[in-house]
Design a protein around this motif. Structure first.
Motif, PDB file in Angstrom:
ATOM      1  N   UNK A  19       0.820  -1.221   0.000  1.00 23.87           N
ATOM      2  CA  UNK A  19       0.000   0.000   0.000  1.00 23.87           C
ATOM      3  C   UNK A  19       0.850   1.265   0.000  1.00 23.87           C
ATOM      4  N   UNK A  20       0.375   2.241  -0.760  1.00 26.10           N
ATOM      5  CA  UNK A  20       1.063   3.533  -0.850  1.00 26.10           C
ATOM      6  C   UNK A  20       0.635   4.449   0.290  1.00 26.10           C
ATOM      7  N   UNK A  21      -0.673   4.507   0.531  1.00 28.05           N
ATOM      8  CA  UNK A  21      -1.215   5.330   1.610  1.00 28.05           C
ATOM      9  C   UNK A  21      -1.375   4.442   2.837  1.00 28.05           C
ATOM     10  N   UNK A  22      -0.506   4.603   3.807  1.00 30.92           N
ATOM     11  CA  UNK A  22      -0.488   3.719   4.985  1.00 30.92           C
ATOM     12  C   UNK A  22      -1.743   3.817   5.845  1.00 30.92           C
ATOM     13  N   UNK A 102      -7.525  -3.667   9.313  1.00 31.42           N
ATOM     14  CA  UNK A 102      -8.684  -2.773   9.274  1.00 31.42           C
ATOM     15  C   UNK A 102      -8.568  -1.938   7.999  1.00 31.42           C
ATOM     16  N   UNK A 103      -9.515  -2.157   7.084  1.00 28.37           N
ATOM     17  CA  UNK A 103      -9.469  -1.529   5.764  1.00 28.37           C
ATOM     18  C   UNK A 103     -10.444  -0.355   5.736  1.00 28.37           C
ATOM     19  N   UNK A 104      -9.941   0.808   5.338  1.00 30.53           N
ATOM     20  CA  UNK A 104     -10.798   1.986   5.214  1.00 30.53           C
ATOM     21  C   UNK A 104     -11.909   1.739   4.203  1.00 30.53           C
TER      22      UNK A 104
END
Length: 187
Positions: A19-22, A102-104
């Protein structure tokens, strides 16, 4: 009795490391007895169990719990709510120390729109749940409660977790008093 999904776990582990956006995917921990989701409340993230065991249950109008399933690594929680844009359908509580991805929700929605691999894994997961639900219903018709309880006790020992009598009864759909009677007869 304990559902796992290693394909889903591998998929999300791969996404997490790349992932790019942590902030899209975080790792969270829950202690035994801690609620991960609460029936009727708004979901804040989609959850995938990294390790540990949880119970997924419905709270009936009379205040009694009905345990739908015990979930382990790779099982997803909250995807149906996101797809249907609804509040939590059931509560999920940690039965052991639990670590989750936990996925946004915005990120999860974008994955649903753009990632064919995720969609295939979700379809497999939904199909598996339908099969498991019908299998459990027929299992409960064909086998005695004593047999199912024996299997539940074996699963508890194998996972190294402690399931309360109240939870055992809620899973079996019987009262604690009936459970105690059956436990006495099994000894």
């Amino acid at each position: 009795m304990l559902r796992t999904n290693h394909t889903f776990l591998n998929y999300l582990e791969d996404l997490y490391t790349k992932q790019e956006n942590k902030e899209d995917i975080a790792v969270n921990s829950f202690s035994r007895g801690e609620k991960i989701t609460v029936q009727g409340e708004q979901l804040s993230r989609v959850i995938l169990i990294k390790k540990g065991v949880v119970k997924c249950f419905l709270m009936e109008e009379n205040g009694k719990e009905y345990i739908v399933e015990f979930l382990g690594s790779g099982e997803i929680i909250g995807e149906v709510e996101v797809i249907k844009n609804t509040n939590c359908l059931c509560s999920v509580e940690a039965l052991s120390e639990v670590e989750v991805y936990a996925v946004g929700i915005p990120f999860f929605r974008s994955l649903i729109k753009n990632d064919l691999r995720l969609n295939n894994i979700l379809l497999e997961s939904f199909a598996e749940r339908i099969i498991n639900t019908s299998s459990r219903a027929s299992y409960q018709q064909l086998y005695t409660t004593e047999h199912t309880l024996t299997q539940l006790i074996k699963m508890q020992e194998k996972q190294g977790i402690q399931i309360s009598k109240e939870d055992m009864a809620a899973y079996l759909g019987i009262t604690v008093r009936s459970l105690n009677r059956i436990l006495k007869d099994l000894k």
